[in-house]
Design an enzyme around this catalytic site. Structure first.
Site, PDB file in Angstrom:
ATOM      1  N   ASP A 170       0.855  -1.167   0.000  1.00 26.33           N
ATOM      2  CA  ASP A 170       0.000   0.000   0.000  1.00 26.33           C
ATOM      3  C   ASP A 170       0.910   1.242   0.000  1.00 26.33           C
ATOM      4  O   ASP A 170       2.102   1.144   0.302  1.00 26.33           O
ATOM      5  CB  ASP A 170      -0.881  -0.032   1.250  1.00 26.33           C
ATOM      6  CG  ASP A 170      -1.646   1.238   1.473  1.00 26.33           C
ATOM      7  OD1 ASP A 170      -2.383   1.655   0.558  1.00 26.33           O
ATOM      8  OD2 ASP A 170      -1.508   1.823   2.565  1.00 26.33           O
ATOM      9  N   ASP A 178      -1.388  -0.687   6.020  1.00 27.12           N
ATOM     10  CA  ASP A 178      -1.533  -0.071   7.344  1.00 27.12           C
ATOM     11  C   ASP A 178      -2.973   0.022   7.829  1.00 27.12           C
ATOM     12  O   ASP A 178      -3.223   0.656   8.863  1.00 27.12           O
ATOM     13  CB  ASP A 178      -0.949   1.351   7.312  1.00 27.12           C
ATOM     14  CG  ASP A 178      -1.845   2.322   6.572  1.00 27.12           C
ATOM     15  OD1 ASP A 178      -2.318   3.300   7.182  1.00 27.12           O
ATOM     16  OD2 ASP A 178      -2.094   2.109   5.369  1.00 27.12           O
TER      17      ASP A 178
END
Length: 242
Positions: A10, A169
């Site tokens: 990500d 995250d």
């Protein structure tokens, strides 16, 4: 020796701390439309599903579709100029990426940001680091659907002979990894707390780039007991994850 042959990351909250620029652009957009602005904490809670969803969460309840679309356009115009005013890599991330590339690991970014913003920020901060860079594209479902991961793997030449892993995250990343049938390594330095990650089903949570590298290497924590650790609330201040 890295355990994984492919690592898919990500972007926001994982590789780059983009929160302040997102927050400032969001409040610029809201003010331009005569709407109440949002706090940094609110912006943190709203991010993860792309700009459109960020705006939908930030505008007042009952805002009509045409106004949301206008806000989206205003956001894009402002962010295109200001996306890197305060954005920086998290500590240790550039060095980790360089070491992984040096070991021949395939690296990709998949982000719910628009493609122009992903390309610009990756080009500024991680030029040449990634084999595939995938942002929002027409006809490709956004995370947590697996489609963006599939596009990244295809652009890297297809499924590798060795194992792959997804790093993120947020709860969106945990769900994306599950949809793509990949193991997930979560990081707690981004936009969600360790407690929020654990509640979302994160199995391994790393608090620093060094811890993430040990997890990618297939090794575990620093106390010799076979765990990756992060700051927590139990006992000596650490929560332990196998």
């Amino acid at each position: 020796m890295t355990h994984y042959s492919t690592v898919i990351f990500d972007l926001d909250g994982t590789l780059l701390d983009t929160l302040e620029d997102l927050h400032l652009t969001l409040n610029h957009t809201l003010a331009a439309l005569g709407m109440p602005t949002r706090t940094l904490a609110e912006t943190r809670a709203f991010v993860g599903n792309g700009i459109r969803r960020l705006i939908e969460r930030a505008v007042p309840a009952g805002t009509d579709e045409a106004t949301v679309a206008k806000a989206n356009a205003e956001f894009d115009t402002h962010y295109a100029v200001h996306c890197n005013d305060h954005t920086r890599p998290y500590p240790g991330v550039p060095e980790l990426l360089a070491r992984l590339r040096g070991r021949g690991v395939r690296l990709a970014v998949v982000s719910n940001k628009t493609q122009y913003a992903v390309d610009e920020l990756v080009g500024i901060h991680f030029e040449g680091a990634f084999d595939a860079v995938v942002g929002v594209r027409p006809g490709v479902a956004r995370k947590p659907a697996r489609d963006m991961v599939d596009v990244a793997i295809a652009e890297m030449g297809g499924v590798a002979c060795g194992p792959s892993v997804y790093v993120g995250d947020s709860e969106v990343d945990v769900a994306t990894a599950a949809a793509a049938e990949l193991p997930c390594l979560s990081v707690s330095w981004g936009f969600r707390t360790p407690e929020q990650l654990a509640e979302a089903g994160a199995a391994t949570i790393c608090a620093t780039a060094d811890e993430l590298e040990r997890a990618l290497d297939g090794t575990k924590g620093t106390k010799g007991d076979g765990f990756v650790w992060h700051p927590g609330t139990k006992g000596d201040g650490f929560v332990w994850h196998p």
